[in-house]
Design a protein around this motif. Structure first.
Motif, PDB file in Angstrom:
ATOM      1  N   TRP A  92       0.808  -1.205   0.000  1.00 18.72           N
ATOM      2  CA  TRP A  92       0.000   0.000   0.000  1.00 18.72           C
ATOM      3  C   TRP A  92       0.848   1.265   0.000  1.00 18.72           C
ATOM      4  O   TRP A  92       2.051   1.222   0.272  1.00 18.72           O
ATOM      5  CB  TRP A  92      -0.953   0.014   1.202  1.00 18.72           C
ATOM      6  CG  TRP A  92      -0.315   0.221   2.552  1.00 18.72           C
ATOM      7  CD1 TRP A  92      -0.041   1.409   3.175  1.00 18.72           C
ATOM      8  CD2 TRP A  92       0.108  -0.806   3.469  1.00 18.72           C
ATOM      9  NE1 TRP A  92       0.518   1.194   4.415  1.00 18.72           N
ATOM     10  CE2 TRP A  92       0.614  -0.157   4.626  1.00 18.72           C
ATOM     11  CE3 TRP A  92       0.102  -2.206   3.431  1.00 18.72           C
ATOM     12  CZ2 TRP A  92       1.120  -0.858   5.717  1.00 18.72           C
ATOM     13  CZ3 TRP A  92       0.605  -2.895   4.531  1.00 18.72           C
ATOM     14  CH2 TRP A  92       1.092  -2.236   5.649  1.00 18.72           C
TER      15      TRP A  92
ATOM     16  N   ASP B  98       0.534   5.376   1.537  1.00 20.64           N
ATOM     17  CA  ASP B  98      -0.242   6.235   2.424  1.00 20.64           C
ATOM     18  C   ASP B  98       0.463   7.579   2.588  1.00 20.64           C
ATOM     19  O   ASP B  98       1.543   7.814   2.035  1.00 20.64           O
ATOM     20  CB  ASP B  98      -0.527   5.558   3.764  1.00 20.64           C
ATOM     21  CG  ASP B  98       0.710   5.373   4.633  1.00 20.64           C
ATOM     22  OD1 ASP B  98       1.777   5.927   4.284  1.00 20.64           O
ATOM     23  OD2 ASP B  98       0.629   4.670   5.653  1.00 20.64           O
ATOM     24  N   ARG B  99      -0.167   8.458   3.346  1.00 23.60           N
ATOM     25  CA  ARG B  99       0.344   9.821   3.490  1.00 23.60           C
ATOM     26  C   ARG B  99       1.511   9.852   4.479  1.00 23.60           C
ATOM     27  O   ARG B  99       1.493   9.169   5.503  1.00 23.60           O
ATOM     28  CB  ARG B  99      -0.760  10.766   3.937  1.00 23.60           C
ATOM     29  CG  ARG B  99      -1.457  10.407   5.243  1.00 23.60           C
ATOM     30  CD  ARG B  99      -2.682  11.293   5.439  1.00 23.60           C
ATOM     31  NE  ARG B  99      -3.433  10.926   6.638  1.00 23.60           N
ATOM     32  CZ  ARG B  99      -3.272  11.514   7.819  1.00 23.60           C
ATOM     33  NH1 ARG B  99      -2.381  12.471   7.977  1.00 23.60           N
ATOM     34  NH2 ARG B  99      -4.010  11.129   8.847  1.00 23.60           N
TER      35      ARG B  99
ATOM     36  N   THR C 104      -3.755  14.637   3.098  1.00 25.06           N
ATOM     37  CA  THR C 104      -4.079  13.463   2.273  1.00 25.06           C
ATOM     38  C   THR C 104      -3.133  13.396   1.078  1.00 25.06           C
ATOM     39  O   THR C 104      -2.546  14.403   0.668  1.00 25.06           O
ATOM     40  CB  THR C 104      -5.526  13.546   1.757  1.00 25.06           C
ATOM     41  OG1 THR C 104      -5.665  14.751   0.994  1.00 25.06           O
ATOM     42  CG2 THR C 104      -6.517  13.532   2.901  1.00 25.06           C
TER      43      THR C 104
ATOM     44  N   ASP D  79      -6.245   8.737   2.327  1.00 27.02           N
ATOM     45  CA  ASP D  79      -5.183   8.522   3.313  1.00 27.02           C
ATOM     46  C   ASP D  79      -4.330   7.305   2.923  1.00 27.02           C
ATOM     47  O   ASP D  79      -3.116   7.310   3.081  1.00 27.02           O
ATOM     48  CB  ASP D  79      -5.770   8.302   4.704  1.00 27.02           C
ATOM     49  CG  ASP D  79      -6.193   9.600   5.379  1.00 27.02           C
ATOM     50  OD1 ASP D  79      -5.880  10.677   4.832  1.00 27.02           O
ATOM     51  OD2 ASP D  79      -6.841   9.530   6.436  1.00 27.02           O
ATOM     52  N   ILE D  80      -5.005   6.263   2.434  1.00 29.33           N
ATOM     53  CA  ILE D  80      -4.316   5.009   2.104  1.00 29.33           C
ATOM     54  C   ILE D  80      -4.950   4.416   0.848  1.00 29.33           C
ATOM     55  O   ILE D  80      -6.171   4.467   0.674  1.00 29.33           O
ATOM     56  CB  ILE D  80      -4.430   3.972   3.245  1.00 29.33           C
ATOM     57  CG1 ILE D  80      -3.894   4.531   4.567  1.00 29.33           C
ATOM     58  CG2 ILE D  80      -3.682   2.685   2.885  1.00 29.33           C
ATOM     59  CD1 ILE D  80      -4.137   3.610   5.752  1.00 29.33           C
TER      60      ILE D  80
END
Length: 462
Positions: free
Chosen positions: A329, A331-332, A337, A356-357
């Motif tokens: 994944w 993400d931030r 975001t 966010d993800i």
């Protein structure tokens, strides 16, 4: 000058005659020499290389050659699903190892007719005349193949014949339901039988493991009870090193994940014994009866799960690739975001999307983070990927399963203000420009379950 011996072929499947050649070469390696086996990718001129999945061909090569000391196996062609010709392979390895002499191992049938420019190299290989004149070959003589000295290329060394055998004979015998015990190693024979390879049949549902267990026991050493159970099982079976046909994993899902990432190239089933919390990938068991249960004649169900193949580029331009069993994944990295361009099979789907993800999971990993983010729960072996997002700002977004062949790419947008970082099975990859995720063509793991283990019930109880 040290040498690098390159032994390329389709190995479809590898027989005892292939193993004998590799063992003979390995026994003669100098301290700085290397021996690398290169299974070729799909060949347009050799349709039989397309009869098996790339993952099955990779597994067969690992089983045949992976336990021979000092032998390396280059799965690049299989993973990338390409056929690299000998001329290009030679160029690649010369660039990688400029201080080594590159030697190509080939059969005598490849050079037959060379005296008159009629060898297979002359007739069909890319840059055949140049390859014939410049490359150094190790020519292994084959029973029944006539090769006179005049046929040999200018730079050659001869390897005397080893065992008789051919992959085509192995395939024909399997199709005719005849024994191949005299042509392949037990590990190869067991893998072919378990997955019904070369039979012309398509397997549906789980495979069946009906062999007498010779387990490699791996226990989570952070827990005294798992260590004690592991010792009891190891003492009971006393499997010789390198002769295991399954891996018994004692712990939880996290330890199972760690073990699979470390030992997937053994290509034997992973039988998990649950000492964790959920143990979705493992079996419940009675500690007082487990030795007797495993020593009895078991008929295990095995589900084959493909790993994810991930490519990523860091913000400094460094590119890397890795494998994941559960998920990968982005993400931030900051309080803002991330803005991500999402592509599927090269086609832009979102440009950009705020979240966010953004996460991709396998079926085996679908009960972890993916499920907590609203994804579907899938039984191991299901031919699907999961694409899910957290805090996604889009009316058009929905978490959904995707076909197993889908390739997903995440590209960071506005990286300076909204930096994006990546993870692979929980391992941090740092700040990234982009990440590509797809099913690996070569990396698989077989999960084994007792007949009484009800995976559907376990899913419903989550």
């Amino acid at each position: 000058m040290p040498k690098i011996f390159l032994y390329g072929g389709s190995f479809n499947p590898p027989g005892l005659h292939h193993e004998a050649i590799v063992q003979k070469l390995a026994s003669k390696l100098g301290p700085d020499d290397r021996l690398i086996v290169l299974p070729c990718g799909p060949r347009p001129d050799k349709e039989t290389t397309n009869d098996l999945s790339l993952a099955s061909r990779a597994a067969l090569c690992d089983l045949a050659f992976g336990r021979i000391p000092r032998v390396e196996i280059d799965l690049t062609d299989l993973e990338q699903s390409v056929f690299t010709r000998s001329f290009d392979i030679d160029q690649r390895y010369r660039a990688l190892y400029p201080n080594h002499e590159i030697c190509h191992v080939i059969g005598a049938d490849i050079v037959a007719g060379g005296a008159h420019g009629l060898s297979e190299i002359h007739r069909t290989w890319f840059c055949g005349q140049e390859v014939w004149n410049t490359l150094h070959f190790l020519v292994h003589m084959r029973h029944g193949i006539e090769c006179v000295p005049e046929d040999l290329p200018p730079h050659h060394t001869i390897i005397e014949p080893t065992l008789r055998g051919s992959s085509s004979e192995i395939r024909e015998r399997i199709f005719r339901h005849q024994s191949i015990d005299d042509l392949v190693s037990p590990a190869i024979g067991q893998y072919i039988a378990r997955h019904q390879l070369f039979t012309g049949r398509i397997m549906r549902g789980p495979a069946e493991f009906q062999e007498t267990l010779r387990p490699l026991v791996v226990a989570n050493d952070r827990n005294e009870s798992t260590v004690a159970i592991g010792k009891r099982l190891s003492d009971a079976f006393q499997t010789p090193i390198g002769e295991h046909n399954c891996i018994v994993v004692i712990g939880g899902d996290g330890f199972m994940l760690h073990t699979i990432r470390r030992l997937w190239r053994d290509h034997v089933p992973f039988l998990g014994l649950n000492r964790g919390t959920k143990g979705f990938l493992l079996n419940d068991f009675d500690e007082t009866k487990i030795v007797d249960q495993l020593q009895s004649h078991l008929e295990l169900k095995t589900y084959t799960e493909s790993l994810l193949y991930i490519e990523a580029e860091s913000v400094d331009g460094t590119q890397s690739n890795m494998l994941a069993f559960n998920d990968a994944w982005v993400d931030r990295l900051s309080g803002q975001t991330i803005w991500t361009r999402v592509l599927m099979n090269g086609e832009v789907k979102f440009d950009p999307i705020m979240s966010d993800i953004m996460l991709v999971s396998t079926a085996a990993g679908s009960t972890g983070y993916a499920y907590r983010m609203g994804g579907s729960r899938l039984i191991p072996g299901t031919q699907m990927l999961q694409l899910v997002g957290s805090c996604v700002c889009s009316h058009h977004w929905k978490n959904e399963p995707l076909p197993i062949e889908t390739s997903i790419r995440f590209e960071a947008m506005n990286q300076e203000k909204r930096p994006m970082r990546g993870f692979c099975d929980g391992v941090a990859l740092g700040e990234l420009n982009w990440m590509n995720i797809r099913r690996s063509a070569t990396a698989t793991a077989e999960l084994a379950f007792f007949p009484e283990t009800d995976l559907q019930r376990r899913i419903s109880e989550l």
